[in-house]
Write an enzyme that holds these catalytic residues in place. Structure first.
Site, PDB file in Angstrom:
ATOM      1  CG  ASN A   7      -1.905   1.107   1.288  1.00 13.52           C
ATOM      2  OD1 ASN A   7      -1.772   2.106   0.583  1.00 13.52           O
ATOM      3  ND2 ASN A   7      -2.915   0.965   2.120  1.00 13.52           N
ATOM      4  NE  ARG A  88      -5.171   3.051  -0.985  1.00 11.52           N
ATOM      5  CZ  ARG A  88      -4.896   4.221  -0.435  1.00 11.52           C
ATOM      6  NH1 ARG A  88      -3.710   4.431   0.113  1.00 11.52           N
ATOM      7  NH2 ARG A  88      -5.792   5.187  -0.425  1.00 11.52           N
ATOM      8  CG  HIS A 178     -10.843   7.380   1.563  1.00  7.26           C
ATOM      9  ND1 HIS A 178     -11.284   8.560   2.122  1.00  7.26           N
ATOM     10  CD2 HIS A 178      -9.492   7.454   1.589  1.00  7.26           C
ATOM     11  CE1 HIS A 178     -10.247   9.314   2.465  1.00  7.26           C
ATOM     12  NE2 HIS A 178      -9.142   8.650   2.152  1.00  7.26           N
ATOM     13  CG  LEU A 207     -14.499  10.768   9.718  1.00  4.98           C
ATOM     14  CD1 LEU A 207     -15.194  11.281  10.972  1.00  4.98           C
ATOM     15  CD2 LEU A 207     -14.833  11.636   8.515  1.00  4.98           C
ATOM     16  N   GLY A 208      -9.793  10.600   8.496  1.00  3.76           N
ATOM     17  CA  GLY A 208      -8.384  10.625   8.852  1.00  3.76           C
ATOM     18  C   GLY A 208      -7.813  11.955   8.412  1.00  3.76           C
ATOM     19  CG  ASN A 209      -3.961  14.415   6.673  1.00  4.21           C
ATOM     20  OD1 ASN A 209      -4.131  15.407   7.369  1.00  4.21           O
ATOM     21  ND2 ASN A 209      -3.265  14.458   5.540  1.00  4.21           N
ATOM     22  N   GLY A 210      -7.202  12.476   5.341  1.00  3.60           N
ATOM     23  CA  GLY A 210      -8.171  12.581   4.260  1.00  3.60           C
ATOM     24  C   GLY A 210      -9.484  12.012   4.756  1.00  3.60           C
ATOM     25  NE  ARG A 239      -6.416  15.760  -0.105  1.00  3.09           N
ATOM     26  CZ  ARG A 239      -6.420  14.455   0.140  1.00  3.09           C
ATOM     27  NH1 ARG A 239      -7.466  13.884   0.712  1.00  3.09           N
ATOM     28  NH2 ARG A 239      -5.389  13.702  -0.188  1.00  3.09           N
ATOM     29  CG  MET A 280      -9.532  15.849  15.455  1.00  2.00           C
ATOM     30  SD  MET A 280     -10.327  17.451  15.133  1.00  2.00           S
ATOM     31  CE  MET A 280     -11.166  17.100  13.586  1.00  2.00           C
ATOM     32  CB  ILE A 327     -10.419  11.471  12.840  1.00  2.00           C
ATOM     33  CG1 ILE A 327      -9.185  12.350  12.624  1.00  2.00           C
ATOM     34  CG2 ILE A 327     -11.498  12.238  13.582  1.00  2.00           C
ATOM     35  CD1 ILE A 327      -9.435  13.563  11.745  1.00  2.00           C
ATOM     36  CD  GLU A 380      -7.169   1.819   2.908  1.00  2.00           C
ATOM     37  OE1 GLU A 380      -7.694   2.784   2.342  1.00  2.00           O
ATOM     38  OE2 GLU A 380      -6.004   1.829   3.335  1.00  2.00           O
TER      39      GLU A 380
END
Length: 393
Positions: A7, A88, A178, A207-210, A239, A280, A327, A380
């Site tokens: 990945n 991935r 995702h 929910l994460g950095n993206g 973002r 966060m 998150i 994943e």
């Protein structure tokens, strides 16, 4: 069958070695990560059940990192031989509707899609080249795509309200991302509840950095918040998510900012609003005393709640909401703020269950809630391993 899953992120390489049988994950054998590729790289490798190995490593690019990972696995006789490698790949465009076996033609198409995901697709291709070089042609390679899960989105949700001919000419549509994470959430929810695939109607919040949301009906994606690129949708670490498109031209004219796209991708979102951090956890630490940190969190949760409501409407109701990602899995406060005020539709959190669920799997809603809420840590690699095994079998 032993499947090595690679990945590749923009500056990381995560891997898992997974034993599969009949297309299902049987057990994890090894895992690890190479971090800060191209800089002062470090690694953490682990045989499952044994203490991890950590240290510095020379990894100037993803090919070098891949070689290091395969070399480490090969140094252990019971781990070294693999039956296939699953990679991935973030963006399959409209070319790949499902995982595919990698050959020269597939690599050529992946190269052509790099403009759509310049931070991720090139690193995935590097990983493919390195794995093929080290393991040789006898070991098959499979590419699994983050976008393929969203190929089922109906045209009314996928198309942008642009001149139709332009959309077709430039392949402009909602691709979504995702997908592997959202697919795992649906699959694992079915396993936890005993529901069959055609009974799974849920909203997933990764929910994460993206960050992205997905509306899933009968285990298939019918809408998702990320669009042509991962910039659209929810507020994220760096973002902006959704905004008025005219802002781009306005900023370019009045601020002389040429790289507006870079601004929206790298210094917006949580870090843009707070001026403190894109993490966060750091914002929560100063939530009470710092008004901008509080504002960033409030905007983040409000945007997520709006998408949750919209997708409940798109699905005409759902059985559950699933939280995943760094998150979503670890921060009870954020889950509480997103779900707050949703009692009207039967979504009621159990405060104790929510507080105790940090990185663990389980239900966090009350037993009587009409819409259940679960935390399901994302995996994943498990989805990629299953797709790889199924194709090879």
């Amino acid at each position: 069958m032993k499947v090595l899953v690679l990945n590749c992120g923009s500056s990381t390489l995560k891997f898992q070695l997974i034993q599969t049988r009949g297309g299902a994950v049987e057990r994890k054998l090894a895992r690890g990560v190479v971090d800060r590729i191209g800089g002062e790289s470090s690694y953490k490798f682990e045989i499952v059940g044994e203490p991890p190995l950590e240290g510095k490593i020379a990894a100037e690019n993803h090919e070098a990192a891949t070689v290091k990972v395969i070399g480490w696995l090969s140094s252990h006789p019971d781990l070294g031989s693999v039956d296939g490698v699953g990679h991935r790949v973030v963006h399959g465009g409209d070319k790949f509707k499902s995982a595919v076996r990698v050959d020269e033609n597939v690599i050529k198409i992946l190269d052509s899609l790099c403009d759509l995901a310049p931070l991720h697709n090139p690193s995935s291709i590097s990983g493919i080249h390195a794995a093929r070089k080290v393991l040789g042609p006898a070991v098959p390679m499979i590419a699994a795509f983050d976008t393929s899960f969203h190929q089922t989105i109906p045209e009314r949700a996928a198309i942008y309200a642009l001149p139709y001919e332009l959309s077709k000419k430039h392949h402009l549509r909602r691709y979504g991302f995702h997908g592997l994470a959202h697919q795992y959430s649906a699959m694992r929810y079915g396993e936890l509840t005993g529901k069959k695939a055609d009974q799974i109607n849920i909203v997933t919040l990764h929910l994460g950095n993206g960050c992205s949301a997905c509306a899933i009906r009968n285990s298939t994606s019918i809408d998702t918040s990320m669009g042509f690129t991962p910039l659209e949708g929810l507020v994220m670490g760096t973002r902006s998510g959704d905004l008025d498109p005219a802002l781009v031209a306005h900023l370019a004219r009045h601020e002389g900012i040429d790289e507006v796209e870079n601004l929206l991708n790298t210094v917006s979102g949580l870090i843009g609003i707070s001026g403190i951090s894109s993490d966060m956890r750091e914002l929560i630490a100063v939530y009470k005393e710092n008004p901008r940190a509080r504002l960033a969190i409030d905007v983040f949760c409000y945007r997520a709640r709006k998408y949750l409501g919209a997708y409940l409407a798109a699905l005409q109701g759902a059985d559950a909401v699933i939280f995943s990602g760094g998150i979503g899995e670890h921060l009870p406060l954020i889950r509480k703020e997103i779900c707050g005020g949703m009692e009207w539709c039967g979504l009621i959190l159990d405060e104790g269950q929510n507080e105790s669920a940090t990185g663990t799997e389980g239900r966090i809603s009350t037993a009587e809630a009409r819409i259940q809420v679960f935390v399901i840590p994302s995996d994943e690699e498990a989805v990629i391993a299953r797709q790889t095994a199924m194709l090879l079998q």
